[in-house]
Design an enzyme around this catalytic site. Structure first.
Site, PDB file in Angstrom:
ATOM      1  N   ALA A  37       0.778  -1.249   0.000  1.00 11.93           N
ATOM      2  CA  ALA A  37       0.000   0.000   0.000  1.00 11.93           C
ATOM      3  C   ALA A  37       0.805   1.292   0.000  1.00 11.93           C
ATOM      4  CB  ALA A  37      -0.933   0.002   1.212  1.00 11.93           C
TER       5      ALA A  37
ATOM      6  N   CYS B  34       3.176  -1.226 -12.658  1.00 13.28           N
ATOM      7  CA  CYS B  34       3.437  -0.068 -13.527  1.00 13.28           C
ATOM      8  C   CYS B  34       4.611  -0.407 -14.446  1.00 13.28           C
ATOM      9  CB  CYS B  34       3.665   1.201 -12.721  1.00 13.28           C
ATOM     10  SG  CYS B  34       5.040   1.099 -11.594  1.00 13.28           S
TER      11      CYS B  34
HETATM   12  C1  SAM Z   1       4.064  -0.062  -6.512  1.00  8.73           C
HETATM   13  S1  SAM Z   1       4.443   0.227  -4.864  1.00  8.73           S
HETATM   14  C2  SAM Z   1       2.858   0.478  -4.136  1.00  8.73           C
HETATM   15  C3  SAM Z   1       2.260   1.832  -4.410  1.00  8.73           C
HETATM   16  C4  SAM Z   1       0.986   2.045  -3.640  1.00  8.73           C
HETATM   17  N1  SAM Z   1       0.015   1.000  -3.870  1.00  8.73           N
HETATM   18  C5  SAM Z   1       0.335   3.379  -3.946  1.00  8.73           C
HETATM   19  O1  SAM Z   1      -0.619   3.434  -4.702  1.00  8.73           O
HETATM   20  O2  SAM Z   1       0.779   4.391  -3.391  1.00  8.73           O
HETATM   21  C6  SAM Z   1       4.854  -1.354  -4.292  1.00  8.73           C
HETATM   22  C7  SAM Z   1       5.011  -1.498  -2.794  1.00  8.73           C
HETATM   23  O3  SAM Z   1       5.215  -2.876  -2.484  1.00  8.73           O
HETATM   24  C8  SAM Z   1       5.938  -2.950  -1.286  1.00  8.73           C
HETATM   25  N2  SAM Z   1       6.429  -4.327  -1.173  1.00  8.73           N
HETATM   26  C9  SAM Z   1       7.545  -4.879  -1.728  1.00  8.73           C
HETATM   27  N3  SAM Z   1       7.608  -6.176  -1.417  1.00  8.73           N
HETATM   28  C10 SAM Z   1       6.532  -6.466  -0.663  1.00  8.73           C
HETATM   29  C11 SAM Z   1       6.029  -7.643  -0.033  1.00  8.73           C
HETATM   30  N4  SAM Z   1       6.683  -8.790  -0.138  1.00  8.73           N
HETATM   31  N5  SAM Z   1       4.888  -7.571   0.676  1.00  8.73           N
HETATM   32  C12 SAM Z   1       4.216  -6.401   0.781  1.00  8.73           C
HETATM   33  N6  SAM Z   1       4.651  -5.253   0.224  1.00  8.73           N
HETATM   34  C13 SAM Z   1       5.765  -5.290  -0.499  1.00  8.73           C
HETATM   35  C14 SAM Z   1       6.987  -1.865  -1.460  1.00  8.73           C
HETATM   36  O4  SAM Z   1       7.501  -1.466  -0.204  1.00  8.73           O
HETATM   37  C15 SAM Z   1       6.201  -0.770  -2.168  1.00  8.73           C
HETATM   38  O5  SAM Z   1       5.731   0.172  -1.241  1.00  8.73           O
END
Ligand code: SAM
Length: 499
Positions: free
Chosen positions: A132, A253
């Site tokens: 998130a 993305c």
């Molecule tokens: C594309 S970004 C999310 C952007 C967010 N949904 C927004 O709209 O602002 C992906 C996110 O996944 C998190 N992430 C990476 N690996 C993860 C995992 N194994 N479980 C949960 N979150 C994870 C990262 O820290 C990052 O914040």
């Protein structure tokens, strides 16, 4: 000849990384489409905003922003609260409306995934936003459920959680809780638990656009494989944790097929009796089908039900989204003991006693003519305290996830101070303009000072006693946070992060 010349001219304006990615994508598109894509890529991306539906009506509000700042706006075709704004980006982020959480600056394409859920069938949904931070899509989810149900906003990165907290607070979200877990935790510990799961997956961000917040970077093939594995694991967890008949959105993305169609295809192969891939093409005014062939492998015909947004289709960055519906439960694993042993939230917080609850209701009624009791009932919230701080927390959280390890939950409402309460900035910023009294309208000449966080020395607040906390507005009715009436000044209680 002239075509060749034009192509070279365009290529020279694109970064080597974009050119390299384009070479690979050339074969996925017709010649015309490829020309449209490359021609589009040299144009600057137009900034866009999404209006906070918890705080106001989008049409009316965007109208007032247009007038106030002379914005030229154009609606985002797949999100009714989203608008492209032709104005310098620094102006869009500098307004008081932005700082007070009345709109969110969000790439138009990021408004798509949440719009793909069918919320109508579920008036009080349980939602998991699995990845998130910083929270753009969580605020969109909050708008969609309009203070009903519950959102668990999770992110695995502790360093990104603070941004999520601030964004949810600024947006005025009450029916949510924040957790910091690996996304796989939910599939293991909470099978068949959520009505909707959004997986906005960590990805290579190969979206063909370089923006102020990110530019495309080189990705090795082993990194891409690792990303795809992580995405697949998270998607499995999302499917496990959603209820039968619930929906999962998978979004990235990136336009890299290994992280998009290949992940969707792998999960469909693996879970063919458990899920269906939904046709979400009707959610867009222009077709944007996912690939059936990526240069090295074929995907099922079904794949066209998912969405691949090449930048030229809607003038955005590249993006991919797919929606699944769970048709039956996966055989349950027993919950691990660590889950049960974790400290529960209610150990850190205690529920407010009946008399203290009534006293807070009374405070809001007599000081502001605001019915807190009704609000809590309507949104299914209960009051909890930690030391002197009082929070409103969704009742569903304790009923359904009593042992879920939380970072925070609900909204900070007030602090107990000698002789009364200090309502929180979050609460005032969300509800202040609905108060029947306790508001103070500042003269235009004082607004600049106020927004710089300065106290107003010598200000005489007629009608108010020393120590009163008032909601500050300007003549246009904009909510400018809290002020405290003192004998010699009006004390500015805007949080320092806002100026
Ligand atoms: C594309 S970004 C999310 C952007 C967010 N949904 C927004 O709209 O602002 C992906 C996110 O996944 C998190 N992430 C990476 N690996 C993860 C995992 N194994 N479980 C949960 N979150 C994870 C990262 O820290 C990052 O914040």
């Amino acid at each position: 000849m002239s075509n060749h010349y034009t192509n070279n001219k365009i290529n020279n304006q694109l970064s080597p990384l974009v050119q390299q990615a384009l070479e690979r994508y050339r074969t996925f598109l017709s010649r015309d489409e490829f020309t449209q894509l490359t021609t589009f890529l040299i144009k600057p991306i137009i900034p866009s905003v999404r209006i906070n539906l918890l705080k106001q009506d989008p049409k009316e509000f965007i109208g007032s922003l247009k007038m106030r700042y002379r914005w030229e706006v154009q609606p985002v075709p797949f999100c009714s609260s989203g608008f492209w704004v032709k104005s310098p980006p620094e102006e869009i982020s500098a307004t008081i409306e932005h700082r007070m959480g009345f709109y969110y600056i969000q790439e138009a394409v990021s408004m798509l995934p949440v719009e793909l859920f069918d919320f109508a069938k579920n008036p009080k949904p349980l939602i998991l936003d699995m990845a998130a931070s910083p929270g753009g899509k969580t605020t969109h989810l909050a708008d969609k459920i309009g203070d009903q149900g519950l959102i668990i906003a999770n992110d695995a990165s502790r360093s990104r959680i603070q941004a999520l907290r601030v964004i949810l607070e600024n947006w005025g979200v009450m029916n949510a809780a924040i957790t910091c877990q690996n996304g796989s935790y939910f599939g293991e510990q909470y099978p068949d638990s959520f009505d909707y799961v959004l997986l906005d997956a960590p990805c290579s961000m190969e979206n063909l656009r370089n923006s102020a917040s990110h530019s495309m970077r080189a990705i090795t093939s082993s990194e891409r494989r690792q990303l795809a594995n992580r995405q697949l694991n998270l998607l499995r967890s999302a499917i496990r944790t959603v209820k039968p008949s619930g929906q999962v959105i998978y979004a990235t993305c990136t336009l890299s097929p290994e992280e998009d169609e290949a992940v969707v295809s792998a999960v469909l192969d693996e879970m063919q009796d458990i899920i269906t891939l939904d046709d979400v093409s009707t959610k867009l005014p222009t077709p944007a089908p996912a690939l059936r062939w990526d240069g090295s492998r074929r995907y099922p015909d079904d794949m066209e039900k998912a969405l691949r947004l090449w930048p030229h289709i809607f003038g955005t960055s590249g993006f991919f989204s797919a929606r699944f519906t769970k048709i039956q439960s996966i055989k349950k694993k027993s919950r691990s003991s660590t889950h049960q042993e974790r400290a529960s939230f209610s150990k850190r917080f205690s529920q407010l006693q009946k008399k203290d609850t009534k006293s807070l209701w009374q405070y809001f009624q007599t000081s502001y003519g605001f019915n807190l009791e009704q609000l809590l009932e309507r949104q299914m919230l209960s009051l909890w305290s930690r030391g002197k701080e009082i929070w409103a927390i969704p009742i569903l959280l304790f009923e359904i996830f009593p042992t879920l390890p939380l970072v925070s939950a609900g909204m900070h409402i007030a602090k107990i101070i000698p002789g009364g309460y200090l309502p929180s900035h979050a609460f005032i910023a969300r509800f202040g303009t609905q108060f029947q009294f306790g508001n103070l309208t500042l003269e235009d000449s004082l607004i600049g000072k106020w927004l710089r966080g300065e106290d107003l020395a010598g200000y005489e607040a007629k009608d108010y006693k020393r120590g009163n906390i008032v909601v500050i507005t300007d003549k246009k009715g904009r909510n400018l946070g809290r002020g405290k009436v003192l004998t010699d000044r009006l004390k500015n209680l805007l949080p320092s992060r806002l100026f």
